[in-house]
Design a protein around this motif. Structure first.
Motif, PDB file in Angstrom:
ATOM      1  N   TYR A  70      15.774  19.420  87.965  1.00  0.00           N
ATOM      2  CA  TYR A  70      14.398  19.752  88.293  1.00  0.00           C
ATOM      3  C   TYR A  70      13.513  18.578  87.891  1.00  0.00           C
ATOM      4  O   TYR A  70      13.929  17.692  87.148  1.00  0.00           O
ATOM      5  CB  TYR A  70      13.950  21.021  87.556  1.00  0.00           C
ATOM      6  CG  TYR A  70      14.014  20.876  86.060  1.00  0.00           C
ATOM      7  CD1 TYR A  70      15.130  21.277  85.354  1.00  0.00           C
ATOM      8  CD2 TYR A  70      12.959  20.306  85.360  1.00  0.00           C
ATOM      9  CE1 TYR A  70      15.208  21.115  83.985  1.00  0.00           C
ATOM     10  CE2 TYR A  70      13.024  20.148  83.990  1.00  0.00           C
ATOM     11  CZ  TYR A  70      14.152  20.551  83.303  1.00  0.00           C
ATOM     12  OH  TYR A  70      14.219  20.377  81.953  1.00  0.00           O
ATOM     13  N   ASP A  71      12.319  18.597  88.410  1.00  0.00           N
ATOM     14  CA  ASP A  71      11.346  17.596  87.959  1.00  0.00           C
ATOM     15  C   ASP A  71       9.960  18.229  87.848  1.00  0.00           C
ATOM     16  O   ASP A  71       9.493  18.518  86.760  1.00  0.00           O
ATOM     17  CB  ASP A  71      11.326  16.403  88.915  1.00  0.00           C
ATOM     18  CG  ASP A  71      10.383  15.313  88.420  1.00  0.00           C
ATOM     19  OD1 ASP A  71      10.018  15.330  87.227  1.00  0.00           O
ATOM     20  OD2 ASP A  71       9.989  14.440  89.216  1.00  0.00           O
ATOM     21  N   CYS A  72       9.336  18.487  89.007  1.00  0.00           N
ATOM     22  CA  CYS A  72       7.921  18.868  88.972  1.00  0.00           C
ATOM     23  C   CYS A  72       7.681  20.271  88.430  1.00  0.00           C
ATOM     24  O   CYS A  72       6.650  20.527  87.817  1.00  0.00           O
ATOM     25  CB  CYS A  72       7.326  18.757  90.376  1.00  0.00           C
ATOM     26  SG  CYS A  72       7.943  20.019  91.522  1.00  0.00           S
ATOM     27  N   LEU A  73       8.597  21.176  88.668  1.00  0.00           N
ATOM     28  CA  LEU A  73       8.443  22.594  88.312  1.00  0.00           C
ATOM     29  C   LEU A  73       7.210  23.210  88.960  1.00  0.00           C
ATOM     30  O   LEU A  73       6.668  24.194  88.481  1.00  0.00           O
ATOM     31  CB  LEU A  73       8.391  22.788  86.786  1.00  0.00           C
ATOM     32  CG  LEU A  73       9.668  22.413  86.039  1.00  0.00           C
ATOM     33  CD1 LEU A  73       9.482  22.573  84.536  1.00  0.00           C
ATOM     34  CD2 LEU A  73      10.834  23.252  86.521  1.00  0.00           C
TER      35      LEU A  73
ATOM     36  N   GLY B 174       7.184  23.267  92.633  1.00  0.00           N
ATOM     37  CA  GLY B 174       7.517  23.479  94.032  1.00  0.00           C
ATOM     38  C   GLY B 174       7.172  22.312  94.927  1.00  0.00           C
ATOM     39  O   GLY B 174       7.006  22.480  96.128  1.00  0.00           O
ATOM     40  N   GLU B 175       7.072  21.118  94.349  1.00  0.00           N
ATOM     41  CA  GLU B 175       6.627  19.972  95.136  1.00  0.00           C
ATOM     42  C   GLU B 175       7.728  18.961  95.429  1.00  0.00           C
ATOM     43  O   GLU B 175       7.720  18.323  96.465  1.00  0.00           O
ATOM     44  CB  GLU B 175       5.479  19.269  94.404  1.00  0.00           C
ATOM     45  CG  GLU B 175       4.234  20.115  94.290  1.00  0.00           C
ATOM     46  CD  GLU B 175       3.228  19.559  93.297  1.00  0.00           C
ATOM     47  OE1 GLU B 175       2.380  20.351  92.852  1.00  0.00           O
ATOM     48  OE2 GLU B 175       3.317  18.372  92.948  1.00  0.00           O
ATOM     49  N   CYS B 176       8.672  18.778  94.501  1.00  0.00           N
ATOM     50  CA  CYS B 176       9.615  17.665  94.647  1.00  0.00           C
ATOM     51  C   CYS B 176      10.918  18.078  95.333  1.00  0.00           C
ATOM     52  O   CYS B 176      11.636  17.240  95.868  1.00  0.00           O
ATOM     53  CB  CYS B 176       9.937  17.060  93.281  1.00  0.00           C
ATOM     54  SG  CYS B 176      10.936  18.135  92.221  1.00  0.00           S
ATOM     55  N   GLY B 177      11.278  19.331  95.301  1.00  0.00           N
ATOM     56  CA  GLY B 177      12.502  19.798  95.953  1.00  0.00           C
ATOM     57  C   GLY B 177      13.766  19.564  95.159  1.00  0.00           C
ATOM     58  O   GLY B 177      14.859  19.898  95.615  1.00  0.00           O
ATOM     59  N   LEU B 178      13.654  19.007  93.970  1.00  0.00           N
ATOM     60  CA  LEU B 178      14.856  18.658  93.210  1.00  0.00           C
ATOM     61  C   LEU B 178      15.638  19.902  92.776  1.00  0.00           C
ATOM     62  O   LEU B 178      16.857  19.844  92.603  1.00  0.00           O
ATOM     63  CB  LEU B 178      14.450  17.842  91.982  1.00  0.00           C
ATOM     64  CG  LEU B 178      15.504  16.884  91.434  1.00  0.00           C
ATOM     65  CD1 LEU B 178      15.966  15.915  92.500  1.00  0.00           C
ATOM     66  CD2 LEU B 178      14.960  16.134  90.228  1.00  0.00           C
ATOM     67  N   CYS B 179      14.982  20.992  92.611  1.00  0.00           N
ATOM     68  CA  CYS B 179      15.643  22.202  92.096  1.00  0.00           C
ATOM     69  C   CYS B 179      16.188  23.085  93.212  1.00  0.00           C
ATOM     70  O   CYS B 179      16.557  24.233  92.956  1.00  0.00           O
ATOM     71  CB  CYS B 179      14.637  23.007  91.270  1.00  0.00           C
ATOM     72  SG  CYS B 179      13.307  23.664  92.315  1.00  0.00           S
TER      73      CYS B 179
ATOM     74  N   CYS C 292      13.602  26.789  96.490  1.00  0.00           N
ATOM     75  CA  CYS C 292      13.294  26.031  95.275  1.00  0.00           C
ATOM     76  C   CYS C 292      13.295  26.995  94.090  1.00  0.00           C
ATOM     77  O   CYS C 292      12.448  27.895  93.998  1.00  0.00           O
ATOM     78  CB  CYS C 292      11.939  25.333  95.412  1.00  0.00           C
ATOM     79  SG  CYS C 292      11.970  23.989  96.602  1.00  0.00           S
TER      80      CYS C 292
ATOM     81  N   CYS D  39      12.491  26.741  91.089  1.00  0.00           N
ATOM     82  CA  CYS D  39      11.444  26.702  90.063  1.00  0.00           C
ATOM     83  C   CYS D  39      10.289  27.622  90.371  1.00  0.00           C
ATOM     84  O   CYS D  39       9.601  28.057  89.450  1.00  0.00           O
ATOM     85  CB  CYS D  39      10.948  25.274  89.849  1.00  0.00           C
ATOM     86  SG  CYS D  39      10.023  24.583  91.236  1.00  0.00           S
TER      87      CYS D  39
HETATM   88  S1  FES Z   1      11.416  21.132  90.275  1.00  0.00           S
HETATM   89 FE1  FES Z   1      10.240  20.232  91.853  1.00  0.00          FE
HETATM   90  S2  FES Z   1      10.349  21.713  93.438  1.00  0.00           S
HETATM   91 FE2  FES Z   1      11.351  22.680  91.777  1.00  0.00          FE
END
Ligand code: FES
Length: 337
Positions: free
Chosen positions: A282-285, A287-292, A322, A324
């Motif tokens: 995860y990164d942004c937490l 809902g913006e980066c899509g990493l999760c 996502c 997060c």
């Molecule tokens: S951590 Fe970035 S969208 Fe979920």
């Protein structure tokens, strides 16, 4: 969708008790006033009043819940009083976990734990013309941003969406402080916000500030991208808890790991899985980066996408979500991650 507060999803680098890293203080409630149905303006005094925080700042507050406590982030409400007091506005969320109801129960003299103010929604430097778009309780940071833009002599206007004037907080203050610059979109009177029109109304060298629920942000962001506007000129904050369906507990199963956990209201899928020992990047937490993103194998409910990362096509395909911010409205979901 019933956002009671503008909530940031808690970051994983928060301190162990869930508050963000700043110093903690015990604040005393000076006053609690109803400023609209179900919206309380709570005035707080800190032991050592800090200089006036920058516009767009927020405060993390520890709220009491039936079981334990949690952190909520509230934008500071700038009503132009230079009195060293901090003001936040809280919408009572009747189907929430109880934090906003607890906030509404506070009385003058009560004490609560808060952090230093945090500035994560700052004004753009420079004098670019600005459009401020707020929906519902998202008006809270806009009050301070608009005041600062007026002081700068910048061109700006405010678009404020809500159910009806009577249900919208701070309309009188806005209209008296910014005469001729405030447009209300009252849904009860057929008013609506068209993302395409909002974007078209922002001058090419202008900046759009948005504070509202995730769905509005997603639509506006899509319109912004379609017009190939500079990403940095869309600034936003959103309600991390808002979605198209009320939050309900649901079950998530990861067959590959033999894990099944409940995701309670107020907890993200990411947090629930992490508590069960499942690691997800995860990164942004927010809902913006899509990493999760996790892969959906099967669901017996509707996926309530609360991110702004997935495209409409990806959401319609229903193969990923996502973890997060997004939830499931229904009994459960089976995923791989
Ligand atoms: S951590 Fe970035 S969208 Fe979920």
């Amino acid at each position: 969708m019933h956002p009671s507060h503008r909530t940031r999803v808690r970051r994983r680098d928060d301190t162990a008790d869930g508050m963000s890293g700043g110093a903690k203080h015990v604040a005393t409630v000076e006053a609690r006033d109803e400023v609209a149905p179900d919206i309380a303006l709570i005035t707080l005094r800190l032991p050592d009043p800090a200089p006036t925080p920058p516009p767009g700042s927020h405060l993390d507050v520890i709220v009491r819940l039936a079981a334990g406590s949690d952190t909520r982030s509230y934008s500071l409400v700038d009503l132009g009083h230079d009195d060293g007091l901090l003001r936040i506005a809280v919408r009572r969320q009747r189907d929430g976990r109880g934090g906003s109801v607890w906030m509404h129960s506070l009385k003058p003299g009560d004490e609560l734990e808060v952090t230093d103010t945090v500035d994560e929604f700052p004004l753009n430097p420079g004098a670019a013309p600005s459009v401020l778009l707020a929906a519902g309780i998202g008006i809270t940071p806009v009050l301070g941003l608009a005041r600062a833009l007026r002081a700068r002599g910048s061109a700006y206007r405010i678009l404020y969406a809500g159910r009806s004037r009577d249900s919208m907080a701070f309309t009188a203050e806005l209209e008296s402080s910014h005469p001729g610059l405030v447009t209300l979109a009252e849904s009860a009177r057929g008013g609506r916000v068209s993302p395409a029109d909002v974007v078209a109304g922002v001058p090419q060298d202008g900046v759009l500030y948005l504070c509202g629920p995730m769905g509005l942000l997603r639509d506006v962001r899509q319109a912004w991208q379609q017009e190939e506007r500079p990403p940095a000129d869309l600034r936003f904050e959103t309600f991390g808890t808002s979605g198209n369906h009320p939050a309900r507990p649901y079950r998530v199963t990861v067959p590959r790991l033999g894990v099944t956990v409940e995701v309670p209201v107020g907890t993200s899928m990411l947090d629930a899985l992490e508590d069960a020992g499942v690691e997800i990047m995860y990164d942004c937490l927010r809902g913006e980066c899509g990493l999760c993103r996790v892969r959906i194998l099967e669901t017996d409910g509707t996926v309530d996408h609360r991110d702004v990362f997935l495209s409409p096509r990806q959401r319609a395909e229903g193969r990923q979500m996502c973890a997060c911010v997004s939830r499931v409205a229904g009994p459960g979901v089976t995923i791989d991650c």
